[in-house]
Design a protein around this motif. Structure first.
Motif, PDB file in Angstrom:
ATOM      1  N   ASP A  24       0.682  -1.124   0.184  1.00 21.96           N
ATOM      2  CA  ASP A  24      -0.044   0.023   0.043  1.00 21.96           C
ATOM      3  C   ASP A  24       0.977   1.410  -0.092  1.00 21.96           C
ATOM      4  OD1 ASP A  24      -1.652   2.287   0.659  1.00 21.96           O
ATOM      5  OD2 ASP A  24      -3.008   1.030   1.838  1.00 21.96           O
ATOM      6  N   PRO A  25       0.649   2.000  -1.107  1.00 24.43           N
ATOM      7  CA  PRO A  25       1.479   3.408  -0.969  1.00 24.43           C
ATOM      8  C   PRO A  25       1.597   4.112   0.465  1.00 24.43           C
ATOM      9  CG  PRO A  25       0.195   3.215  -2.976  1.00 24.43           C
ATOM     10  CD  PRO A  25      -0.166   2.048  -1.985  1.00 24.43           C
ATOM     11  N   ARG A  26       0.468   4.347   0.924  1.00 22.52           N
ATOM     12  CA  ARG A  26       0.571   4.878   2.212  1.00 22.52           C
ATOM     13  C   ARG A  26       1.397   4.414   3.419  1.00 22.52           C
ATOM     14  NH1 ARG A  26      -5.699   4.318   3.170  1.00 22.52           N
ATOM     15  NH2 ARG A  26      -5.154   2.321   2.531  1.00 22.52           N
TER      16      ARG A  26
ATOM     17  N   TRP B   8      -5.321  12.492  -3.505  1.00 20.16           N
ATOM     18  CA  TRP B   8      -5.282  11.207  -3.673  1.00 20.16           C
ATOM     19  C   TRP B   8      -5.808  10.296  -2.178  1.00 20.16           C
ATOM     20  CZ3 TRP B   8      -1.939   7.306  -1.008  1.00 20.16           C
ATOM     21  CH2 TRP B   8      -2.160   6.253  -1.700  1.00 20.16           C
ATOM     22  N   ASP B   9      -5.537  10.875  -1.101  1.00 21.47           N
ATOM     23  CA  ASP B   9      -5.684   9.993   0.354  1.00 21.47           C
ATOM     24  C   ASP B   9      -5.895  11.239   1.114  1.00 21.47           C
ATOM     25  OD1 ASP B   9      -5.263   8.298   2.375  1.00 21.47           O
ATOM     26  OD2 ASP B   9      -3.308   9.361   2.776  1.00 21.47           O
ATOM     27  N   ARG B  67       9.998  17.853  -5.647  1.00 21.44           N
ATOM     28  CA  ARG B  67       9.769  17.142  -6.924  1.00 21.44           C
ATOM     29  C   ARG B  67       9.314  15.824  -6.641  1.00 21.44           C
ATOM     30  NH1 ARG B  67      15.282  17.622 -10.169  1.00 21.44           N
ATOM     31  NH2 ARG B  67      14.215  15.877 -10.938  1.00 21.44           N
ATOM     32  N   ARG B  68       9.898  15.064  -5.589  1.00 25.46           N
ATOM     33  CA  ARG B  68       9.467  13.824  -5.227  1.00 25.46           C
ATOM     34  C   ARG B  68       7.830  13.762  -5.017  1.00 25.46           C
ATOM     35  NH1 ARG B  68      12.737   9.583  -3.488  1.00 25.46           N
ATOM     36  NH2 ARG B  68      11.712   8.194  -1.914  1.00 25.46           N
ATOM     37  N   TYR B  69       7.567  14.877  -4.389  1.00 26.60           N
ATOM     38  CA  TYR B  69       6.087  15.057  -3.946  1.00 26.60           C
ATOM     39  C   TYR B  69       5.205  15.068  -5.465  1.00 26.60           C
ATOM     40  CZ  TYR B  69       1.533  17.318  -3.068  1.00 26.60           C
ATOM     41  OH  TYR B  69       0.374  17.551  -3.087  1.00 26.60           O
ATOM     42  N   ALA B  70       5.919  15.747  -6.396  1.00 20.27           N
ATOM     43  CA  ALA B  70       5.116  15.743  -7.717  1.00 20.27           C
ATOM     44  C   ALA B  70       5.052  14.400  -8.288  1.00 20.27           C
ATOM     45  CB  ALA B  70       5.835  16.632  -8.560  1.00 20.27           C
ATOM     46  N   HIS B  71       6.048  13.763  -8.102  1.00 18.33           N
ATOM     47  CA  HIS B  71       6.295  12.342  -8.770  1.00 18.33           C
ATOM     48  C   HIS B  71       5.605  11.393  -7.926  1.00 18.33           C
ATOM     49  CE1 HIS B  71       9.554   9.136 -10.281  1.00 18.33           C
ATOM     50  NE2 HIS B  71       8.171   8.737 -10.120  1.00 18.33           N
ATOM     51  N   HIS B  72       5.110  11.208  -6.664  1.00 20.89           N
ATOM     52  CA  HIS B  72       4.434  10.751  -5.816  1.00 20.89           C
ATOM     53  C   HIS B  72       2.938  10.770  -6.532  1.00 20.89           C
ATOM     54  CE1 HIS B  72       6.865  10.502  -1.966  1.00 20.89           C
ATOM     55  NE2 HIS B  72       6.980   9.353  -2.466  1.00 20.89           N
ATOM     56  N   ASN B  73       2.602  11.990  -6.643  1.00 22.95           N
ATOM     57  CA  ASN B  73       1.483  12.489  -7.019  1.00 22.95           C
ATOM     58  C   ASN B  73       0.824  12.038  -8.345  1.00 22.95           C
ATOM     59  OD1 ASN B  73      -0.389  13.414  -4.984  1.00 22.95           O
ATOM     60  ND2 ASN B  73       0.108  15.662  -5.610  1.00 22.95           N
ATOM     61  N   LEU B  76       0.457   8.167  -8.091  1.00 26.89           N
ATOM     62  CA  LEU B  76      -0.606   7.601  -7.406  1.00 26.89           C
ATOM     63  C   LEU B  76      -1.837   7.985  -8.075  1.00 26.89           C
ATOM     64  CD1 LEU B  76       0.607   8.922  -3.984  1.00 26.89           C
ATOM     65  CD2 LEU B  76       0.250   6.474  -4.711  1.00 26.89           C
ATOM     66  N   ARG B  77      -1.849   9.136  -8.953  1.00 24.56           N
ATOM     67  CA  ARG B  77      -3.185   9.315  -9.510  1.00 24.56           C
ATOM     68  C   ARG B  77      -3.459   8.810 -10.678  1.00 24.56           C
ATOM     69  NH1 ARG B  77      -5.439  14.422  -7.912  1.00 24.56           N
ATOM     70  NH2 ARG B  77      -4.090  15.287  -6.132  1.00 24.56           N
ATOM     71  N   THR B  78      -2.021   8.526 -11.458  1.00 24.73           N
ATOM     72  CA  THR B  78      -2.418   7.683 -12.923  1.00 24.73           C
ATOM     73  C   THR B  78      -2.326   6.459 -12.679  1.00 24.73           C
ATOM     74  OG1 THR B  78      -0.161   7.959 -13.136  1.00 24.73           O
ATOM     75  CG2 THR B  78      -1.376   9.943 -14.207  1.00 24.73           C
ATOM     76  N   GLY B  79      -1.950   5.925 -11.614  1.00 21.71           N
ATOM     77  CA  GLY B  79      -1.781   4.478 -11.377  1.00 21.71           C
ATOM     78  C   GLY B  79      -0.591   3.979 -12.252  1.00 21.71           C
ATOM     79  N   ARG B  80      -0.085   4.875 -12.828  1.00 23.14           N
ATOM     80  CA  ARG B  80       1.301   4.260 -13.614  1.00 23.14           C
ATOM     81  C   ARG B  80       2.443   4.680 -12.965  1.00 23.14           C
ATOM     82  NH1 ARG B  80       1.530   6.704 -18.686  1.00 23.14           N
ATOM     83  NH2 ARG B  80       0.189   8.411 -18.176  1.00 23.14           N
ATOM     84  N   GLY B  81       3.516   3.941 -13.197  1.00 19.81           N
ATOM     85  CA  GLY B  81       4.854   3.993 -12.625  1.00 19.81           C
ATOM     86  C   GLY B  81       4.830   3.757 -11.402  1.00 19.81           C
TER      87      GLY B  81
END
Lengths: 130, 108
Positions: A24-26, B8-9, B67-73, B76-81
């Protein structure tokens, strides 16, 4: 298989990502924050150690030196321990195993108790002499 | 009617992680200023060189965390990578250990 090759870069460290499934990513994010909290704690230990010596706080010099040395030693090894802990937790998450027992917490408890005791005794000695 | 921001969460995990990176940047900056106080009497104005180096590191940590946050987002949002891996953390371990060591050597 290689159609997404532009996005597939082996993740580091392989020892963690080679096994298990995506957690889970969280949980991964929480593990990252815990890691960062320990890095910040290490920097705080260094700051206090440096500050004790640099500001020449009126505490018996030997006690102060040993306490400062202890804090700085702890602050120096803290990042490595934090990294080790991050790897172990991430591996356990991927394998759906129980989390490893906390190593960092006793480490911090012992360091702070010893340093605090040294500074307390050092202050009492100084106050008694003055 | 205002549009609800989409997160996302509900527990704001990515945002809290980004804040943790910012906090680390601040901690490094604070240590840079303390170290300046130690080395200024010895090095004089040359102390600005190590100070500015560590301050640049502090800003880099905050920016890279962003930048890591942007990558996370994105992931998580696209479900890719995937979420970012351990490269930046291990870089932080090496950097902070070096800063800690130099702090200890300068003081003791």
């Amino acid at each position: 298989m290689s159609s997404h090759s532009d996005r597939v870069r082996p993740r580091f460290p392989a020892a963690v990502y080679n096994q298990g499934a995506e957690p889970d990513p969280r949980f991964t994010l929480a593990n990252e924050r815990t890691f960062l909290a320990w890095i910040t704690a290490g920097l705080a230990l260094i700051s206090v150690g440096v500050g004790l010596q640099a500001l020449a706080i009126t505490i018996q010099p030997t006690f102060r030196l040993v306490a400062a040395g202890l804090l700085m030693l702890a602050g120096t090894v803290c990042p490595t321990l934090a990294w080790r802990s991050w790897m172990r937790v991430e591996t356990a998450l991927r394998a759906s195993r129980p989390l490893p027992s906390a190593v960092m917490t006793p480490f911090l408890v012992v360091t702070l108790t010893l340093a605090g005791a040294l500074l307390l005794v050092g202050s009492i000695v100084t106050a008694g002499a003055g | 009617m205002t549009q609800e921001p989409v997160v996302w969460d509900a527990g704001l995990q990515p945002e809290r992680t980004a804040l943790a990176w910012h906090r680390l940047g601040l901690a490094i900056a604070a240590l840079a200023l303390i170290l300046t106080k130690v080395i200024w009497p010895v090095l004089g104005a040359f102390a600005l060189l190590p100070t500015s180096t560590v301050l640049i590191l502090a800003i880099s940590v905050a920016v890279l965390g962003r930048r890591r946050y942007a990558h996370h987002n994105h992931a998580l949002r696209t479900g890719r990578g995937h979420l970012p891996d351990g490269r930046l953390p291990v870089l932080v371990v090496v950097t902070t250990t070096l800063i800690a060591l130099s702090g200890a050597l300068l003081t003791l």
